[in-house]
Write an enzyme that holds these catalytic residues in place. Sequence first.
Site, PDB file in Angstrom:
ATOM      1  N   ARG A 120       1.221  -1.357  -0.165  1.00  0.00           N
ATOM      2  CA  ARG A 120      -0.033  -0.329   0.026  1.00  0.00           C
ATOM      3  C   ARG A 120       0.809   1.732  -0.033  1.00  0.00           C
ATOM      4  O   ARG A 120       1.818   1.447   0.950  1.00  0.00           O
ATOM      5  CB  ARG A 120      -1.020   0.129   0.799  1.00  0.00           C
ATOM      6  CG  ARG A 120      -2.036   1.034   1.126  1.00  0.00           C
ATOM      7  CD  ARG A 120      -2.679   1.008   2.611  1.00  0.00           C
ATOM      8  NE  ARG A 120      -4.340   1.720   2.107  1.00  0.00           N
ATOM      9  CZ  ARG A 120      -4.612   2.604   3.624  1.00  0.00           C
ATOM     10  NH1 ARG A 120      -4.262   2.137   5.068  1.00  0.00           N
ATOM     11  NH2 ARG A 120      -5.462   2.710   3.863  1.00  0.00           N
ATOM     12  N   ASP A 244     -13.712  -2.195   6.621  1.00  0.00           N
ATOM     13  CA  ASP A 244     -12.800  -0.225   7.624  1.00  0.00           C
ATOM     14  C   ASP A 244     -12.742  -1.068   8.379  1.00  0.00           C
ATOM     15  O   ASP A 244     -11.949  -0.352   8.810  1.00  0.00           O
ATOM     16  CB  ASP A 244     -13.345   0.380   7.028  1.00  0.00           C
ATOM     17  CG  ASP A 244     -11.765   1.903   7.423  1.00  0.00           C
ATOM     18  OD1 ASP A 244     -10.824   1.711   7.012  1.00  0.00           O
ATOM     19  OD2 ASP A 244     -12.599   2.921   7.982  1.00  0.00           O
TER      20      ASP A 244
HETATM   21  C1  0GY Z   1      -8.784   3.939   6.167  1.00  0.00           C
HETATM   22  C2  0GY Z   1      -8.342   4.922   6.349  1.00  0.00           C
HETATM   23  C3  0GY Z   1      -7.627   5.776   7.598  1.00  0.00           C
HETATM   24  C4  0GY Z   1      -6.032   4.989   7.496  1.00  0.00           C
HETATM   25  C5  0GY Z   1      -5.582   4.139   7.616  1.00  0.00           C
HETATM   26  O1  0GY Z   1      -3.448   3.164   7.482  1.00  0.00           O
HETATM   27  C6  0GY Z   1      -5.001   3.705   8.292  1.00  0.00           C
HETATM   28  O2  0GY Z   1      -4.093   4.682   8.608  1.00  0.00           O
HETATM   29  O3  0GY Z   1      -5.864   3.401   6.332  1.00  0.00           O
HETATM   30  C7  0GY Z   1      -7.887   7.171   7.285  1.00  0.00           C
HETATM   31  O4  0GY Z   1      -7.806   7.970   8.327  1.00  0.00           O
HETATM   32  O5  0GY Z   1      -8.671   7.787   6.477  1.00  0.00           O
HETATM   33  O6  0GY Z   1      -8.453   2.757   5.039  1.00  0.00           O
HETATM   34  O7  0GY Z   1      -8.680   2.908   7.291  1.00  0.00           O
END
Ligand code: 0GY
Length: 299
Positions: A120, A244
Amino acid sequence: MSARIRSWHSAPSRPGYVPPAGAIDAHCHVFGPMSEFPFSPKAKYHPQDAGPDMLFALRDHLGFSRNVIVQASCHGTDNGATLNAIAKSDGKARGVAVVDPDISDEGLAQLHEGGIRGVRFNFLKRLVDDAPKDKFIEVARRLPAGWHVVIYFEADILEELRPFMDAIPVPLVIDHMGRPDVSQGPDGEDMKAFRRLLDSRGDIWFKATCPDRLDPGQSPWDMFSHAVAPLVEAYQDRVLWGTDWPHPNMESNIPDDGDIVDMIPRIAPTAALQHKLLVANPMKLYWPEELGSRERSSV
Ligand code: 0GY
């Protein structure tokens, strides 16, 4: 360290919608446990523990069979917590890692062994300090066979990222559709730009996820379903879905995961669409070896 936040619902309802057999939650995370897997020193938020036992209990409660665990930014490039959860899943989880772009080929092979099938690249400034495009492209060129790149960005930088995305030689998966403004509706500028991106290559996938983040209204998130259902229909062989959970960073309006699951029939109204969204499509990216050659061929 700031107080550790709890971003998930303590007692999610059981959804009315029953997912098909083999359904995959293709976007979720684990946090810790921190006693074993501490936060990155660069973490921008500090959650309470949300480890594999909690994730798998939620999976069963919501009627899902498998998970794709995406390394959360609070764990930086140490994928220990994600690998630990995959190892404990009895083969029912695979993952997406975040890597130091200088990772060795051997390091990538070890991640593959541990169930990782993609990396990612996160471009959200509130989550990461830097996102070195050149280094990301270099590492994308060295990924093990069958892997893909997951990209997380917001709609305002989609055009700026186009040359970067064009240079990535493996399939792309776009988190949360690149966060369009769903209040613009299905024909708004953000959705049009996202469709142009999808039309530019046949191997760009996306996650029809996060009504709670994208819809300025409350559950049942009507703006989200109105804007997203036509996209799911139009690109039905390239769309994934996920809860999520544990909803990183959500400090208010924490969603009920049962409500999130009940969004599925509203963005994918037929059994055929639901099967693609929840089973056939994620199986192609994450468990292709379980499919026949005809089912695999569209990746
Ligand atoms: C998600 C979105 C968020 C966070 C992360 O890796 C992460 O901290 O992905 C966000 O804060 O928008 O996809 O979980």
